[in-house]
Design a protein around this motif. Sequence first.
Motif, PDB file in Angstrom:
ATOM      1  N   THR A  10       4.150  11.593 -32.425  1.00 46.49           N
ATOM      2  CA  THR A  10       4.861  10.595 -33.228  1.00 46.49           C
ATOM      3  C   THR A  10       4.420   9.204 -32.791  1.00 46.49           C
ATOM      4  O   THR A  10       4.025   8.980 -31.654  1.00 46.49           O
ATOM      5  N   GLY A  11       4.476   8.275 -33.729  1.00 46.12           N
ATOM      6  CA  GLY A  11       3.993   6.928 -33.424  1.00 46.12           C
ATOM      7  C   GLY A  11       2.513   6.921 -33.099  1.00 46.12           C
ATOM      8  O   GLY A  11       2.064   6.193 -32.214  1.00 46.12           O
ATOM      9  N   ALA A  12       1.740   7.705 -33.857  1.00 45.45           N
ATOM     10  CA  ALA A  12       0.331   7.930 -33.518  1.00 45.45           C
ATOM     11  C   ALA A  12      -0.615   6.888 -34.090  1.00 45.45           C
ATOM     12  O   ALA A  12      -1.823   6.977 -33.887  1.00 45.45           O
ATOM     13  N   SER A  13      -0.109   5.891 -34.807  1.00 42.32           N
ATOM     14  CA  SER A  13      -0.999   4.957 -35.497  1.00 42.32           C
ATOM     15  C   SER A  13      -1.556   3.873 -34.591  1.00 42.32           C
ATOM     16  O   SER A  13      -2.489   3.160 -34.981  1.00 42.32           O
ATOM     17  N   ALA A  14      -1.020   3.723 -33.372  1.00 46.23           N
ATOM     18  CA  ALA A  14      -1.492   2.655 -32.484  1.00 46.23           C
ATOM     19  C   ALA A  14      -1.016   2.920 -31.060  1.00 46.23           C
ATOM     20  O   ALA A  14      -0.181   3.793 -30.812  1.00 46.23           O
ATOM     21  N   GLY A  15      -1.538   2.149 -30.132  1.00 49.60           N
ATOM     22  CA  GLY A  15      -1.045   2.127 -28.770  1.00 49.60           C
ATOM     23  C   GLY A  15      -1.093   3.450 -28.042  1.00 49.60           C
ATOM     24  O   GLY A  15      -2.071   4.202 -28.119  1.00 49.60           O
ATOM     25  N   ILE A  16      -0.031   3.761 -27.318  1.00 53.80           N
ATOM     26  CA  ILE A  16       0.025   4.964 -26.498  1.00 53.80           C
ATOM     27  C   ILE A  16      -0.033   6.217 -27.364  1.00 53.80           C
ATOM     28  O   ILE A  16      -0.660   7.213 -26.989  1.00 53.80           O
ATOM     29  N   GLY A  17       0.592   6.192 -28.534  1.00 59.23           N
ATOM     30  CA  GLY A  17       0.544   7.351 -29.419  1.00 59.23           C
ATOM     31  C   GLY A  17      -0.868   7.660 -29.872  1.00 59.23           C
ATOM     32  O   GLY A  17      -1.302   8.821 -29.871  1.00 59.23           O
ATOM     33  N   ASN A  89       6.646   9.835 -28.947  1.00 58.94           N
ATOM     34  CA  ASN A  89       6.172   8.513 -28.541  1.00 58.94           C
ATOM     35  C   ASN A  89       6.689   7.384 -29.435  1.00 58.94           C
ATOM     36  O   ASN A  89       6.752   6.240 -28.995  1.00 58.94           O
ATOM     37  N   ALA A  90       7.075   7.678 -30.661  1.00 59.20           N
ATOM     38  CA  ALA A  90       7.459   6.619 -31.602  1.00 59.20           C
ATOM     39  C   ALA A  90       8.550   5.731 -31.005  1.00 59.20           C
ATOM     40  O   ALA A  90       9.512   6.219 -30.416  1.00 59.20           O
ATOM     41  N   GLY A  91       8.387   4.431 -31.169  1.00 61.87           N
ATOM     42  CA  GLY A  91       9.398   3.528 -30.642  1.00 61.87           C
ATOM     43  C   GLY A  91       9.032   2.077 -30.874  1.00 61.87           C
ATOM     44  O   GLY A  91       7.919   1.752 -31.279  1.00 61.87           O
ATOM     45  N   TYR A  92       9.974   1.209 -30.615  1.00 56.24           N
ATOM     46  CA  TYR A  92       9.769  -0.228 -30.778  1.00 56.24           C
ATOM     47  C   TYR A  92      10.847  -0.952 -29.994  1.00 56.24           C
ATOM     48  O   TYR A  92      11.756  -0.329 -29.429  1.00 56.24           O
ATOM     49  N   GLY A  93      10.746  -2.258 -29.932  1.00 53.18           N
ATOM     50  CA  GLY A  93      11.747  -3.057 -29.248  1.00 53.18           C
ATOM     51  C   GLY A  93      12.589  -3.823 -30.247  1.00 53.18           C
ATOM     52  O   GLY A  93      12.078  -4.326 -31.254  1.00 53.18           O
TER      53      GLY A  93
END
Length: 273
Positions: A10-17, A89-93
């Motif tokens: 999850t959250g695979a479009s950028a960053g750690i994912g 992994n999906a997440g945000y602040g």
Amino acid sequence: MASNRRALVTGASAGIGEAFARELARRGFDVVLTARRTDRLEALAAELRERHAIEAIVAPLDLARTDAAEALVAALGDQGLHIDVLINNAGYGLTGYLDEQPWEAHAAFIQVMMAAPTELAWRLLPGMKARGYGRIVNVASLAGLVPGSAGHTLYGASKAYLIRFSQSLALEAAGTGVHVTALCPGFTYSEFHDVNGARPLVSKMPGYMWMDAATVAREGLDAVEAGKPVYVNGRMNRFIKWLFKVLPDGLALKMTERQGRRFRVRRERGGQG
């Protein structure tokens, strides 16, 4: 190399994912990539197919929807696809004080950061146990291991939840062939701080405090394979964890508050990071 094993990121479009997706593909896993940005997912999937000769499926999804996890798992089941590795992994602040944001923003945050990863684990765990193999990585944060700070009211709390959840789930899955790890990186080069508007502030941090996403992902997969319920990336982050564990609570809270002032982003009511 993995054989006929599939990972959901999850959250695979950028960053750690994205880094997890790359590392999993490099290790031979087929991948299911989910996030909101379809174009990025499709580009990444095409690259992974060509480079590693694995199957990469794109499943655009907004985990803020309360029915998202159920819909995703049902869709995979309809296609006869089982998941052996789950990377939550999906997440945000969400920046600003608690009462500076509408409740709808907080509800969506809680859904993405806590409810969705818990539900995905709940829905996929029985199949993992039945097959005698499973890996679940809940991407938490060093923020879940230190005192909370003003201005990011729910972020550290959500990460602390993932850590405790992972520890309990790891104990419950012992002996089944399923490993569960809460991964706790610190500052990581990604788009995270650009999205929540904190980039100018966190850029003041010295270089030795930062890690690259590829290293975080690689260490995370090694940690869950080794059966570690909690893994903190980086020597400096492990030192910080130790320091706040031995400090008196009052002093630790004051130190966190003093440091937090340097990186606090205030938002007007209704804004979202």
